[in-house]
Design an enzyme around this catalytic site. Structure first.
Site, short mmCIF file in Angstrom:
data_model
loop_
_atom_site.label_atom_id
_atom_site.label_comp_id
_atom_site.label_asym_id
_atom_site.label_seq_id
_atom_site.Cartn_x
_atom_site.Cartn_y
_atom_site.Cartn_z
CB SER A 21 -0.90 0.00 1.24
OG SER A 21 -0.11 0.18 2.40
CE LYS A 26 3.82 1.02 -3.53
NZ LYS A 26 3.69 2.13 -2.55
CG ASP A 92 9.10 3.80 -7.92
OD1 ASP A 92 8.60 2.86 -7.27
OD2 ASP A 92 9.19 4.96 -7.47
CD GLU A 93 4.58 5.51 -7.84
OE1 GLU A 93 3.50 4.88 -7.87
OE2 GLU A 93 4.96 6.15 -6.86
CB CYS A 149 -3.87 -0.04 10.46
SG CYS A 149 -5.54 0.62 10.64
CB CYS A 181 -5.64 -3.31 9.35
SG CYS A 181 -7.14 -3.01 10.29
ZN LIG Z 1 -6.83 -1.07 11.54
#
Ligand SMILES: [Zn+2]
Length: 204
Positions: A21, A26, A92-93, A149, A181
């Site tokens: 995400s 990343k 990337d991307e 999260c 999450c």
């Molecule tokens: Zn959560």
């Protein structure tokens, strides 16, 4: 990290995907692998789609501003033309590329190039993003990295969009997304749906 890179310099070509995400690190992981290859005197090139002009038109820039100079390309085909003589190709991307990127990466890997791809696995609705699922399928190795999260502190699953925009291709700025999450993401999507319904009632 699960990378098994013993004898890295003499390995045949391969495809590595680093996905996750927003705020999962990343791009930082892509940069780490590319830097290490560069230290090992390998020829490295980095590409990204031209549409990603978040901070700098010619750098792969991660959110913590550790930059590596990259080559912006319009189409995935250009990567083949511009990566001659490279041992390692970073992308990337990758979620923003056309589906032809899969054939491009396979071709490079068969030519003996190590291809390292970073991209968002899912869009803001939790749907697989662009060519990422196919890239993960053909990859030799897939690493999912996780943000935390912001609601509950568990490992994040997806990027929830905070602004009201249906366009899938919207570039990430910190204030526009939050990593959540699976449970908190589900709640947030339901909440967005309710808000949209009440908005449309209000507008009638
Ligand atoms: Zn959560």
């Amino acid at each position: 990290m699960t990378e098994n890179l013993i004898g890295e310099s003499r390995r045949p070509g391969r495809i590595e995907v680093v996905c996750g995400s927003m705020f999962s690190g990343k791009t930082e992981e892509l940069i780490r692998r590319l830097r290490r290859a560069r230290f090992a005197k390998q020829h490295v090139a980095i590409f990204k789609p031209t549409m990603d002009v978040r901070y700098s038109p010619s750098d792969v820039v991660s959110h913590d501003h550790t930059a590596l100079r990259s080559i912006p390309v319009h189409q995935s085909d250009e990567i083949l033309k511009l990566s001659g003589g490279c041992d390692v190709v970073g992308i990337d991307e990758a979620q923003f590329f056309d589906n032809h990127i899969v054939a491009v990466c396979n071709k490079l890997a068969y030519q003996g190039v190590r291809v390292i791809i970073a991209g968002l696995d899912m869009d803001f609705l939790g749907n697989p993003f662009g060519p990422m699922p196919a890239l993960m399928a053909v990859a030799d190795e897939v690493t999912k990295v996780h943000a935390i999260c912001v609601k509950c502190g568990s490992l994040a699953y997806a990027s929830h969009r905070l602004v009201n925009d249906k366009e899938q291709v919207m570039l990430g700025e910190k204030q526009e997304y939050e990593p959540l999450c699976r449970e908190c993401f589900q709640k947030a999507l339901l909440n967005d749906k309710r808000n949209a319904q009440s908005r449309s009632l209000f507008e009638k």
